[in-house]
Design a protein around this motif. Structure first.
Motif, PDB file in Angstrom:
ATOM      1  N   GLU A 103       2.209   0.060   0.656  1.00  0.00           N
ATOM      2  CA  GLU A 103       2.980   1.217   1.128  1.00  0.00           C
ATOM      3  C   GLU A 103       4.452   1.133   0.745  1.00  0.00           C
ATOM      4  OE1 GLU A 103       2.105   1.497   5.285  1.00  0.00           O
ATOM      5  OE2 GLU A 103       0.067   2.246   4.931  1.00  0.00           O
ATOM      6  N   ASP A 104       5.074  -0.033   0.916  1.00  0.00           N
ATOM      7  CA  ASP A 104       6.482  -0.159   0.525  1.00  0.00           C
ATOM      8  C   ASP A 104       6.640  -0.005  -0.982  1.00  0.00           C
ATOM      9  OD1 ASP A 104       7.606  -0.392   3.016  1.00  0.00           O
ATOM     10  OD2 ASP A 104       7.712  -2.577   3.008  1.00  0.00           O
ATOM     11  N   SER A 105       5.687  -0.538  -1.748  1.00  0.00           N
ATOM     12  CA  SER A 105       5.742  -0.381  -3.201  1.00  0.00           C
ATOM     13  C   SER A 105       5.680   1.084  -3.604  1.00  0.00           C
ATOM     14  CB  SER A 105       4.583  -1.141  -3.852  1.00  0.00           C
ATOM     15  OG  SER A 105       4.806  -2.530  -3.825  1.00  0.00           O
ATOM     16  N   LEU A 106       4.842   1.851  -2.919  1.00  0.00           N
ATOM     17  CA  LEU A 106       4.743   3.278  -3.227  1.00  0.00           C
ATOM     18  C   LEU A 106       6.061   3.984  -2.941  1.00  0.00           C
ATOM     19  CD1 LEU A 106       3.035   5.743  -4.056  1.00  0.00           C
ATOM     20  CD2 LEU A 106       2.403   5.995  -1.647  1.00  0.00           C
ATOM     21  N   LEU A 107       6.706   3.644  -1.854  1.00  0.00           N
ATOM     22  CA  LEU A 107       8.000   4.251  -1.531  1.00  0.00           C
ATOM     23  C   LEU A 107       9.032   3.940  -2.615  1.00  0.00           C
ATOM     24  CD1 LEU A 107       8.108   3.464   2.300  1.00  0.00           C
ATOM     25  CD2 LEU A 107       7.892   5.737   1.274  1.00  0.00           C
ATOM     26  N   LEU A 108       9.048   2.695  -3.088  1.00  0.00           N
ATOM     27  CA  LEU A 108       9.993   2.332  -4.150  1.00  0.00           C
ATOM     28  C   LEU A 108       9.656   3.053  -5.452  1.00  0.00           C
ATOM     29  CD1 LEU A 108      10.490  -1.518  -3.591  1.00  0.00           C
ATOM     30  CD2 LEU A 108      11.986   0.368  -2.899  1.00  0.00           C
ATOM     31  N   ALA A 109       8.366   3.141  -5.778  1.00  0.00           N
ATOM     32  CA  ALA A 109       7.972   3.846  -7.002  1.00  0.00           C
ATOM     33  C   ALA A 109       8.345   5.320  -6.933  1.00  0.00           C
ATOM     34  CB  ALA A 109       6.474   3.684  -7.232  1.00  0.00           C
ATOM     35  N   ALA A 110       8.171   5.930  -5.773  1.00  0.00           N
ATOM     36  CA  ALA A 110       8.552   7.332  -5.598  1.00  0.00           C
ATOM     37  C   ALA A 110      10.061   7.519  -5.735  1.00  0.00           C
ATOM     38  CB  ALA A 110       8.078   7.838  -4.242  1.00  0.00           C
ATOM     39  N   ALA A 111      10.816   6.467  -5.409  1.00  0.00           N
ATOM     40  CA  ALA A 111      12.273   6.521  -5.541  1.00  0.00           C
ATOM     41  C   ALA A 111      12.735   6.208  -6.957  1.00  0.00           C
ATOM     42  CB  ALA A 111      12.917   5.549  -4.559  1.00  0.00           C
ATOM     43  N   GLY A 112      11.789   5.982  -7.884  1.00  0.00           N
ATOM     44  CA  GLY A 112      12.122   5.793  -9.287  1.00  0.00           C
ATOM     45  C   GLY A 112      11.997   4.381  -9.815  1.00  0.00           C
ATOM     46  N   PHE A 113      11.688   3.421  -8.953  1.00  0.00           N
ATOM     47  CA  PHE A 113      11.509   2.047  -9.405  1.00  0.00           C
ATOM     48  C   PHE A 113      10.206   1.901 -10.197  1.00  0.00           C
ATOM     49  CE2 PHE A 113      14.513   1.403  -6.028  1.00  0.00           C
ATOM     50  CZ  PHE A 113      15.154   0.193  -6.271  1.00  0.00           C
ATOM     51  N   SER A 114      10.211   1.027 -11.195  1.00  0.00           N
ATOM     52  CA  SER A 114       8.967   0.531 -11.784  1.00  0.00           C
ATOM     53  C   SER A 114       8.600  -0.721 -11.001  1.00  0.00           C
ATOM     54  CB  SER A 114       9.158   0.190 -13.266  1.00  0.00           C
ATOM     55  OG  SER A 114       9.397   1.359 -14.011  1.00  0.00           O
ATOM     56  N   VAL A 115       7.420  -0.740 -10.400  1.00  0.00           N
ATOM     57  CA  VAL A 115       7.076  -1.784  -9.435  1.00  0.00           C
ATOM     58  C   VAL A 115       5.876  -2.589  -9.919  1.00  0.00           C
ATOM     59  CG1 VAL A 115       6.593  -2.306  -7.011  1.00  0.00           C
ATOM     60  CG2 VAL A 115       7.845  -0.214  -7.602  1.00  0.00           C
ATOM     61  N   THR A 116       6.043  -3.911  -9.951  1.00  0.00           N
ATOM     62  CA  THR A 116       4.935  -4.835 -10.191  1.00  0.00           C
ATOM     63  C   THR A 116       4.507  -5.403  -8.849  1.00  0.00           C
ATOM     64  OG1 THR A 116       5.838  -5.426 -12.356  1.00  0.00           O
ATOM     65  CG2 THR A 116       4.176  -6.892 -11.418  1.00  0.00           C
ATOM     66  N   LEU A 117       3.233  -5.244  -8.514  1.00  0.00           N
ATOM     67  CA  LEU A 117       2.711  -5.673  -7.215  1.00  0.00           C
ATOM     68  C   LEU A 117       1.855  -6.925  -7.399  1.00  0.00           C
ATOM     69  CD1 LEU A 117       2.512  -2.335  -7.474  1.00  0.00           C
ATOM     70  CD2 LEU A 117       1.671  -2.540  -5.149  1.00  0.00           C
ATOM     71  N   PHE A 118       2.108  -7.941  -6.594  1.00  0.00           N
ATOM     72  CA  PHE A 118       1.282  -9.139  -6.576  1.00  0.00           C
ATOM     73  C   PHE A 118       0.541  -9.222  -5.237  1.00  0.00           C
ATOM     74  CE2 PHE A 118       4.338 -10.413  -9.817  1.00  0.00           C
ATOM     75  CZ  PHE A 118       3.526 -11.047 -10.746  1.00  0.00           C
ATOM     76  N   GLU A 119      -0.750  -9.447  -5.293  1.00  0.00           N
ATOM     77  CA  GLU A 119      -1.551  -9.684  -4.095  1.00  0.00           C
ATOM     78  C   GLU A 119      -2.540 -10.801  -4.387  1.00  0.00           C
ATOM     79  OE1 GLU A 119      -3.021 -10.411  -0.871  1.00  0.00           O
ATOM     80  OE2 GLU A 119      -1.427  -8.887  -0.840  1.00  0.00           O
ATOM     81  N   ARG A 120      -2.393 -11.912  -3.687  1.00  0.00           N
ATOM     82  CA  ARG A 120      -3.188 -13.100  -3.999  1.00  0.00           C
ATOM     83  C   ARG A 120      -4.598 -13.057  -3.429  1.00  0.00           C
ATOM     84  NH1 ARG A 120      -0.442 -17.770  -0.116  1.00  0.00           N
ATOM     85  NH2 ARG A 120      -1.011 -16.820   1.899  1.00  0.00           N
ATOM     86  N   ASP A 121      -4.803 -12.351  -2.311  1.00  0.00           N
ATOM     87  CA  ASP A 121      -6.137 -12.310  -1.721  1.00  0.00           C
ATOM     88  C   ASP A 121      -6.996 -11.312  -2.486  1.00  0.00           C
ATOM     89  OD1 ASP A 121      -7.801 -13.044   0.931  1.00  0.00           O
ATOM     90  OD2 ASP A 121      -8.181 -10.978   0.344  1.00  0.00           O
ATOM     91  N   PRO A 122      -8.147 -11.734  -3.035  1.00  0.00           N
ATOM     92  CA  PRO A 122      -8.932 -10.833  -3.882  1.00  0.00           C
ATOM     93  C   PRO A 122      -9.525  -9.642  -3.139  1.00  0.00           C
ATOM     94  CG  PRO A 122     -10.104 -12.902  -3.516  1.00  0.00           C
ATOM     95  CD  PRO A 122      -8.722 -13.091  -2.990  1.00  0.00           C
ATOM     96  N   VAL A 123      -9.803  -9.778  -1.837  1.00  0.00           N
ATOM     97  CA  VAL A 123     -10.358  -8.653  -1.078  1.00  0.00           C
ATOM     98  C   VAL A 123      -9.276  -7.610  -0.810  1.00  0.00           C
ATOM     99  CG1 VAL A 123     -11.484  -7.955   1.060  1.00  0.00           C
ATOM    100  CG2 VAL A 123     -12.145 -10.096  -0.044  1.00  0.00           C
ATOM    101  N   ILE A 124      -8.106  -8.058  -0.366  1.00  0.00           N
ATOM    102  CA  ILE A 124      -6.997  -7.132  -0.150  1.00  0.00           C
ATOM    103  C   ILE A 124      -6.601  -6.474  -1.471  1.00  0.00           C
ATOM    104  CG2 ILE A 124      -4.594  -6.921   0.596  1.00  0.00           C
ATOM    105  CD1 ILE A 124      -5.108  -9.235   2.528  1.00  0.00           C
ATOM    106  N   CYS A 125      -6.637  -7.255  -2.547  1.00  0.00           N
ATOM    107  CA  CYS A 125      -6.315  -6.706  -3.872  1.00  0.00           C
ATOM    108  C   CYS A 125      -7.319  -5.627  -4.266  1.00  0.00           C
ATOM    109  CB  CYS A 125      -6.300  -7.834  -4.893  1.00  0.00           C
ATOM    110  SG  CYS A 125      -5.688  -7.349  -6.512  1.00  0.00           S
ATOM    111  N   ALA A 126      -8.600  -5.841  -3.954  1.00  0.00           N
ATOM    112  CA  ALA A 126      -9.623  -4.841  -4.262  1.00  0.00           C
ATOM    113  C   ALA A 126      -9.394  -3.559  -3.469  1.00  0.00           C
ATOM    114  CB  ALA A 126     -11.010  -5.403  -3.968  1.00  0.00           C
ATOM    115  N   LEU A 127      -9.033  -3.697  -2.192  1.00  0.00           N
ATOM    116  CA  LEU A 127      -8.745  -2.519  -1.365  1.00  0.00           C
ATOM    117  C   LEU A 127      -7.555  -1.743  -1.927  1.00  0.00           C
ATOM    118  CD1 LEU A 127      -9.113  -4.122   2.186  1.00  0.00           C
ATOM    119  CD2 LEU A 127     -10.653  -2.433   1.189  1.00  0.00           C
ATOM    120  N   LEU A 128      -6.513  -2.480  -2.310  1.00  0.00           N
ATOM    121  CA  LEU A 128      -5.318  -1.827  -2.854  1.00  0.00           C
ATOM    122  C   LEU A 128      -5.609  -1.189  -4.206  1.00  0.00           C
ATOM    123  CD1 LEU A 128      -2.362  -1.097  -2.825  1.00  0.00           C
ATOM    124  CD2 LEU A 128      -1.818  -3.441  -3.546  1.00  0.00           C
TER     125      LEU A 128
END
Length: 248
Positions: A103-128
């Motif tokens: 959610e925070d990444s989406l807010l930054l992307a909407a504000a014009g940032f190019s965002v790289t997201l890291f998520e180490r847990d494979p299940v949470i990563c799949a949901l995202l």
């Protein structure tokens, strides 16, 4: 991932369920059986991907963020205020080192940032990843999502080897504080069955610095301690949460 299974729900894609189960190294359950099991179930349905367990359900749904992305609202978002760097030419870059539900990444992307997201847990990563795919087909979200790149990796070893120096590194390590909201508690219960709170705060801060950002922004509960005991340069605070900002 002991106790986790993948199940095909109503309107779900069986081949997708098989591919997901193979990637996670877990079995596929017979339809209608996994939800009653004592473990966790990744449910593939026509609505997308959700995590089910103990009578609770968790899905990453970015569509509910649309009202917050409108210009007047977006400029008031704490994370946007904390991350913006004035006087820098060109588009800003951010790394969300603990992406979670994005959610925070989406807010930054909407504000014009190019965002790289890291998520180490494979299940949470799949949901995202599922949420991002659905959001990319939503005209209200597609432009922002086009500036988001998800990586299923642990950010601690990945940050020093990024290959570029981001303007901002965002950290939101899980924090086991008490919360009043029953809905938030349920969400945390499911997530904490997969991923425990951060146990190496100094390592996380060191990795963020090694990426060479202009600023590190740390999301904290309003009354929570500083991450790794480090005093921030300044803080952008709301009633329930705050963003501690470290200028480098």
């Amino acid at each position: 991932m002991e106790g986790l299974v993948v199940e095909v729900g109503a309107g779900g894609d069986a081949s997708r369920a098989q591919e997901l189960a193979a990637r996670l190294g877990v079995p596929v359950a017979l339809a209608g059986t996994a939800a009653a099991a004592s473990g966790l179930c990744l449910l593939v349905s026509e609505k997308g991907l959700s995590l089910e367990g103990g009578g609770m359900s968790l899905a990453a749904d970015l569509s509910r963020m649309v009202p917050r992305l409108r210009a007047g609202n977006l400029n008031r978002e704490l994370v946007v205020r904390a991350a913006r760097i004035r006087g820098v030419a060109g588009p800003l870059t951010a790394v969300d080192a603990t992406a979670g539900m994005g959610e925070d990444s989406l807010l930054l992307a909407a504000a014009g940032f190019s965002v790289t997201l890291f998520e180490r847990d494979p299940v949470i990563c799949a949901l995202l990843g599922d949420a991002l795919a659905r959001a990319a087909a939503d005209p209200a979200l597609a432009e922002a999502v086009s500036r988001m790149e998800l990586r299923g990796e642990d950010s601690v070893p990945a940050l020093p080897a990024l290959g570029f120096s981001p303007d901002v590194v965002l950290l939101d390590p899980m924090f086991p504080e008490r919360r009043k909201s029953a809905a938030v508690k349920k969400k945390l219960q499911l997530i904490q069955r997969l991923e425990r709170p951060c146990d190496d705060e100094h390592g996380l801060m060191d990795a963020a610095r090694a990426a060479g950002p202009r600023r590190i922004v740390v999301k904290r509960p309003a009354k929570g301690p500083w991450l790794a005991g480090e005093k921030p340069s300044y803080t952008v605070a709301g009633k329930a949460i705050r963003y501690d900002c470290y200028a480098l």
